[in-house]
Design a protein around this motif. Structure first.
Motif, short mmCIF file in Angstrom:
data_model
loop_
_atom_site.label_atom_id
_atom_site.label_comp_id
_atom_site.label_asym_id
_atom_site.label_seq_id
_atom_site.Cartn_x
_atom_site.Cartn_y
_atom_site.Cartn_z
N ALA A 149 0.81 -1.22 0.00
CA ALA A 149 0.00 0.00 0.00
C ALA A 149 0.84 1.26 0.00
O ALA A 149 0.45 2.28 -0.59
CB ALA A 149 -0.93 0.00 1.21
N LEU A 150 2.02 1.24 0.66
CA LEU A 150 2.78 2.47 0.89
C LEU A 150 4.01 2.63 0.00
O LEU A 150 4.59 3.72 -0.06
CB LEU A 150 3.22 2.53 2.36
N ARG A 151 4.43 1.58 -0.69
CA ARG A 151 5.67 1.69 -1.46
C ARG A 151 5.54 2.68 -2.61
O ARG A 151 6.54 3.24 -3.06
CB ARG A 151 6.10 0.33 -1.98
N HIS A 152 4.30 2.91 -3.09
CA HIS A 152 4.11 3.89 -4.16
C HIS A 152 4.13 5.32 -3.62
O HIS A 152 4.31 6.27 -4.39
CB HIS A 152 2.78 3.64 -4.88
N VAL A 153 3.91 5.47 -2.33
CA VAL A 153 3.88 6.80 -1.73
C VAL A 153 5.30 7.30 -1.47
O VAL A 153 5.64 8.46 -1.71
CB VAL A 153 3.07 6.79 -0.41
N THR A 155 9.41 7.47 -2.07
CA THR A 155 10.32 7.40 -3.20
C THR A 155 11.76 7.50 -2.69
O THR A 155 12.03 8.07 -1.63
CB THR A 155 10.07 8.53 -4.20
N GLY A 156 12.69 6.95 -3.49
CA GLY A 156 14.10 7.07 -3.18
C GLY A 156 14.48 6.53 -1.82
O GLY A 156 14.07 5.43 -1.42
N ALA A 160 13.39 3.01 0.68
CA ALA A 160 14.34 2.08 1.29
C ALA A 160 14.17 2.06 2.80
O ALA A 160 14.22 0.99 3.43
CB ALA A 160 15.77 2.46 0.91
N ALA A 161 13.98 3.25 3.40
CA ALA A 161 13.79 3.32 4.86
C ALA A 161 12.50 2.61 5.26
O ALA A 161 12.46 1.91 6.29
CB ALA A 161 13.75 4.78 5.30
#
Length: 401
Positions: A149-153, A155-156, A160-161
């Motif tokens: 759900a959140l990986r598209h929110v 970036t960069g 990774a964090a």
């Protein structure tokens, strides 16, 4: 493909509240059932006793609730929000059914915690949770769904964090002595299964019989809740309710509009035996709609000889034009006895599904045939809200071509 608009805060909060309530009802229940069970086993492996206890990892462990909320509040579009909600609900119900069917307990004693903050957090955790509900780990299953759900929110470096922190949350379940390794593996499998089975729906999925359909999914969830009630309360009624609702879910999944086998305006007794909860639910809803709209006419004129509305009583049917043909789309309700005559036609349509061209064609042809003879037509579904109005609109568009 057109980009979907972002969901409003109200939609986000509703989906968040529904899933929080589902978790808040089911998870403590299965904890209670395991505690009531008495002798409860475990799935610990001998070498796990050598794993270190790392009390400070309770900090990432406790952030799972924060990610629970953020995943709903930051969903980027309606399809993503819907997929997230369905995945979370499926995972919660599936895990709780496993907890109820196979209660397990964490087997290792937790060492004393001296540091003030971890000690306080463990005390809060102990007040909310019990050492049961082990396999699969919901923390781990949820972590996979949070990532989807959140990986598209993010970036960069933020992405990774996020990945590292969610991995830390999953690892913390072992090193805070909350779960055994097998619980973690089962949780990862459950989360991956939820993501695989419940992808975001697009406009192109509307007529794809292999794509999850929210209505059928909703009935499957209700079936799971009924089964959970059986674990808690016992009684054959809950098993019957669960099986009946699952049959409805299967019919919606397969788009089997004729699953109720309605003939001549009535359902056979065998269908009543299989689907009584579903049919009675629609009958009660119909009575509620009649009462709520008792000061409004039950049908309206849609131009020419076409009248559109809900399923009528015999008294209401007397106000229809004489020699009226009847087009019945109410798959879930028997037809009014006064309208079961020679010009009665039933066409099975699933409720809450927009009819496609194939299912609408014979209905439009029947309406056009009666209209060509100058006969009035009464087109109705169960409540008069969706199917009859959708077909009436299609007929209007068809007539103007």
């Amino acid at each position: 493909m057109t980009q979907q608009a972002a969901p409003g805060i109200r939609d986000r909060l509703i989906q968040l509240a529904l899933n929080a309530a589902l978790f808040g009802a089911c998870y403590p229940l299965t904890n209670h059932l395991a505690q009531r069970h008495g002798e409860v086993g475990n799935v610990a492996m001998a070498w796990e006793a050598a794993l270190p206890f790392l009390p400070w990892l309770v900090l990432p462990y406790m952030t799972s609730g924060l990610f629970f909320a953020l995943s709903f509040l930051l969903a980027r579009d309606r399809a993503g929000l819907s997929a997230l909600s369905r995945r979370m609900a499926f995972t919660t119900i599936a895990a709780c059914l496993i907890f109820a069917a196979m209660p397990l307990r964490f087997s290792l004693p937790r060492p004393a915690v001296d540091a003030a903050l971890p000690a306080w957090l463990f005390a809060q955790l102990a007040a909310l949770d019990q050492p049961y509900n082990q396999m699969p780990s919901l923390h781990v299953a949820y972590c996979l769904i949070f990532w989807a759900a959140l990986r598209h929110v993010a970036t960069g470096p933020m992405r990774a964090a996020l990945a590292c922190w969610l991995l830390l949350v999953a690892a913390s379940t072992v090193f805070t002595y909350q779960h055994h390794v097998i619980d973690v593996a089962a949780g990862a499998l459950l989360g991956a299964l939820a993501i695989r089975l419940l992808p975001p729906r697009t406009d192109a999925d509307a007529n794809n019989a292999h794509v999850d359909r929210p209505v059928g999914f909703g009935y499957a969830l209700l079936s799971g809740l009924a089964l959970l009630a059986w674990f808690a309360l016992g009684g054959a009624w809950w098993l019957y309710l669960s099986a009946s609702l699952m049959l409805v879910a299967r019919a919606y999944r397969r788009r089997d509009a004729g699953f109720l086998r309605k003939r001549d305006g009535r359902h056979p007794w065998s269908i009543w035996l299989l689907y009584a909860p579903y049919l009675c639910g629609y009958l009660m809803t119909w009575h509620a709609v009649r009462w709520r709209e008792r000061h409004r006419p039950p049908f309206s004129h849609h131009g020419g000889g076409l009248w559109v509305g809900r399923r009528l009583t015999d008294a209401e049917a007397a106000y229809l034009p004489p020699d009226c043909a009847v087009i019945d789309l109410a798959n879930e309700l028997s037809e009014t006895p006064a309208l079961r005559h020679g010009r009665y036609h039933h066409f099975a349509l699933l409720d809450l599904h927009r009819p496609n061209a194939q299912s609408a064609r014979p209905i439009l042809e029947a309406i056009a045939g009666h209209a060509a003879q100058g006969r009035a037509i009464y087109l109705h579904c169960a409540m008069g809200y969706r199917r009859s109005r959708q077909i009436a609109q299609l007929y209007k568009e068809h007539s103007q071509q």
